[in-house]
Design an enzyme around this catalytic site. Structure first.
Site, PDB file in Angstrom:
ATOM      1  N   THR A 233      52.958  40.649  74.008  1.00 47.49           N
ATOM      2  CA  THR A 233      53.015  40.361  75.447  1.00 47.49           C
ATOM      3  C   THR A 233      54.363  40.813  76.011  1.00 47.49           C
ATOM      4  O   THR A 233      55.411  40.506  75.444  1.00 47.49           O
ATOM      5  CB  THR A 233      52.816  38.844  75.688  1.00 47.49           C
ATOM      6  OG1 THR A 233      51.593  38.473  75.062  1.00 47.49           O
ATOM      7  CG2 THR A 233      52.774  38.518  77.169  1.00 47.49           C
ATOM      8  N   CYS A 318      81.006  45.542  59.475  1.00 48.01           N
ATOM      9  CA  CYS A 318      81.033  44.169  58.974  1.00 48.01           C
ATOM     10  C   CYS A 318      82.237  44.059  58.058  1.00 48.01           C
ATOM     11  O   CYS A 318      82.134  44.223  56.853  1.00 48.01           O
ATOM     12  CB  CYS A 318      79.740  43.879  58.222  1.00 48.01           C
ATOM     13  SG  CYS A 318      79.754  42.304  57.398  1.00 48.01           S
TER      14      CYS A 318
END
Ligand code: PLP
Length: 376
Positions: A233, A318
Site C-alpha cells: 500500500t 561504521c
C-alpha cells in the site's frame, strides 16, 4: 546546533509537511479502495508521479514507480536486471548498490566487476568501458558520490556503454543528485533511483524511474500496486509531502546551486590548511565538501564538533567496526589510510547560512588544532 550532515539526511520541509497533512487527517483512505475516495487518491498519486518525473525526464519516454527508499530503488534495479553474465559498477557506489551486486555474485548468479575511481572520486571511464563486454547484462554508475561529492557524467557514460554493448541495462543511483544538480535523463539511461529525504522529504519514501519500454520484473510481490511492479500500500502522505518538497526544491535548484558553491569555497577558504586537506574537487557537487585532518581521527573530531554545537559526517561507514574503519571510497580514490582516517564530510542544504559556514569553520579549526596538540 549547526547541521552540516545534509548528505545523510535533510530536515523535512515543514511547508510541504503542512500541505500534505490532509492525507493523514481526511484523505487517509487506501488508494486501492474501489470507492470514490480510493479512485481520487489514485488520481492524486498519478499527479505526484508526473510532478516528480517531469523534473528529470521526458514523460513520454519514462515512468516512475514509488518505493520505500533509495536503497530499495537500487535493489529493485539490480535484482530485476543483473541476472546473467557480469554486472559492472564502480568502487564509488553506495552500499545500496555494492552490497546488492555482491549478494548476486555470492549467490553465483553474476560475476561482479568494480571499476576504479580517479583521485577526484569520478569513475575511470576507460577502465569501466574495458570491463564491459558481450556478457555484461547490467551497468550501474552513481550520479553524485555521497562521500566526496564527485559528479559522474552519467549520460555520456551510458552512451559509451551502449555503444560497446547495446543490450546492457544502464542504472544510475541519483540519490545525491535529484533536486540538487541540473540534469535531464538521456535515452541511454534505463533506470534512475531517487530518495525523498535528501531534499526535504521524509525518510522511507523513494522512487525508481525507468524507461517505459523496459519491462520491470517485480522485486516485491503482493497486492499488485504500482501496476504490479511494486506491491505494498502506497505511503500516500510521504509521497504527497515528497511531491511538495520537490516542487519547492526544484524551483530554487539553480540559485541554491550557485549559492552553496560560494559557501563551499568560503568554508574551504576559512579552514586551517595546517590541519585540513581538501578531498572534494571544485567540479563536484556544491552540496558536499570532504576534507581530511591528516593524522587525526575524523571520528574523534566529529564528537568534539558535536560537543561544540556542530554536526558533521565522517568518511567511514561504521567507524566503531575496525573492518570498516577506513572508507573504501576514499581509499579507492587513491588516498592512504592516514588520510582516510581523518575524513570529515561537510554537507549543506538550502537552509545553510553564511553565518553557519563561518562558525563551522571556526569550530573545525579550533578542534583540529586542539587535537593536533594533544597528539604531539
Ligand atoms: N545512494 C546514495 C548515493 C545515498 O547517498 C544513499 C543514502 O545515503 C542511498 C543510496 C540510500 O538511500 P535511502 O537512505 O533512501 O535508502
Amino acid at each position: 546546533m549547526i547541521y552540516l550532515d545534509n548528505a545523510a539526511t535533510t530536515k523535512p520541509s515543514v511547508s510541504a509537511f503542512e500541505r500534505a497533512t490532509e492525507y493523514v487527517t481526511e484523505k487517509f483512505h487506501n488508494p486501492s479502495g474501489m470507492y470514490n475516495e480510493g479512485f481520487a487518491l489514485q488520481g492524486e498519486l498519478k499527479k505526484a508521479r508526473s510532478v516528480l518525473l517531469s523534473k528529470l525526464a521526458d514523460e513520454s519516454a519514462f515512468e516512475l514507480i514509488f518505493t520505500s527508499c533509495g536503497t530499495e530503488s537500487d535493489n529493485q534495479a539490480i535484482f530485476s536486471f543483473a541476472k546473467r553474465g557480469n554486472a559492472v559498477t564502480t568502487e564509488g557506489e553506495h552500499s545500496a548498490v555494492t552490497a546488492a551486486v555482491t549478494e548476486l555474485k555470492n549467490r553465483g548468479i553474476i560475476e561482479a566487476r568494480f571499476a576504479p575511481l580517479q583521485k577526484d572520486g569520478r569513475v575511470d571511464v576507460n577502465a569501466l568501458l574495458a570491463m564491459v563486454d558481450e556478457k555484461t547484462s547490467f551497468v550501474s554508475v552513481m550520479h553524485v558520490n555521497n562521500e566526496i561529492g564527485a559528479i559522474n557524467d552519467v549520460n555520456a557514460i551510458a552512451k559509451l556503454v551502449k555503444q560497446k554493448n547495446p543490450r546492457v541495462i544502464f542504472h544510475c543511483d541519483g540519490v545525491q543528485a535529484y533536486g540538487k544538480i541540473p540534469y535531464k535523463l538521456s535515452k541511454d539511461v534505463d533506470l534512475y533511483a531517487v530518495s525523498a529525504h535528501k531534499i526535504g522529504g521524509l525518510k522511507g519514501v523513494g522512487a525508481l524511474i525507468k524507461r517505459k519500454s523496459l519491462q520491470l520484473p517485480p522485486y516485491i510481490y503482493g497486492g499488485g500496486q504500482e501496476a504490479g511492479r511494486r506491491s505494498g500500500t502506497e505511503n500516500v502522505f510521504g509521497i504527497m509531502q515528497f511531491r511538495y518538497a520537490v516542487e519547492e526544491k526544484f524551483s530554487t535548484l539553480k540559485t541554491d546551486y550557485e549559492r552553496l558553491k560560494g559557501y563551499r569555497e568560503q568554508l574551504w577558504g576559512a579552514l586551517d590548511k595546517e590541519v585540513y586537506i581538501r578531498l572534494s574537487s571544485e567540479e563536484g557537487t556544491p552540496y558536499i565538501l570532504s576534507v581530511s585532518a591528516r593524522g587525526l581521527r575524523g571520528e574523534i573530531l566529529l564528537h568534539m564538533a558535536n560537543d561544540k554545537g556542530l554536526i558533521v559526517g565522517t568518511g567511514s561507514a561504521c567507524s566503531s567496526n575496525a573492518k570498516h574503519r577506513y572508507s573504501k571510497v576514499i581509499l579507492a580514490c587513491g588516498y592512504d589510510e592516514k588520510t582516510a582516517d581523518g575524513v570529515l564530510r561537510l554537507s549543506f542544504s538550502p537552509q545553510t547560512t553564511e553565518e553557519e559556514i563561518l562558525q563551522a569553520a571556526a569550530i573545525l579549526n579550533e578542534i583540529g588544532r586542539d587535537l593536533a596538540k594533544k597528539m604531539k
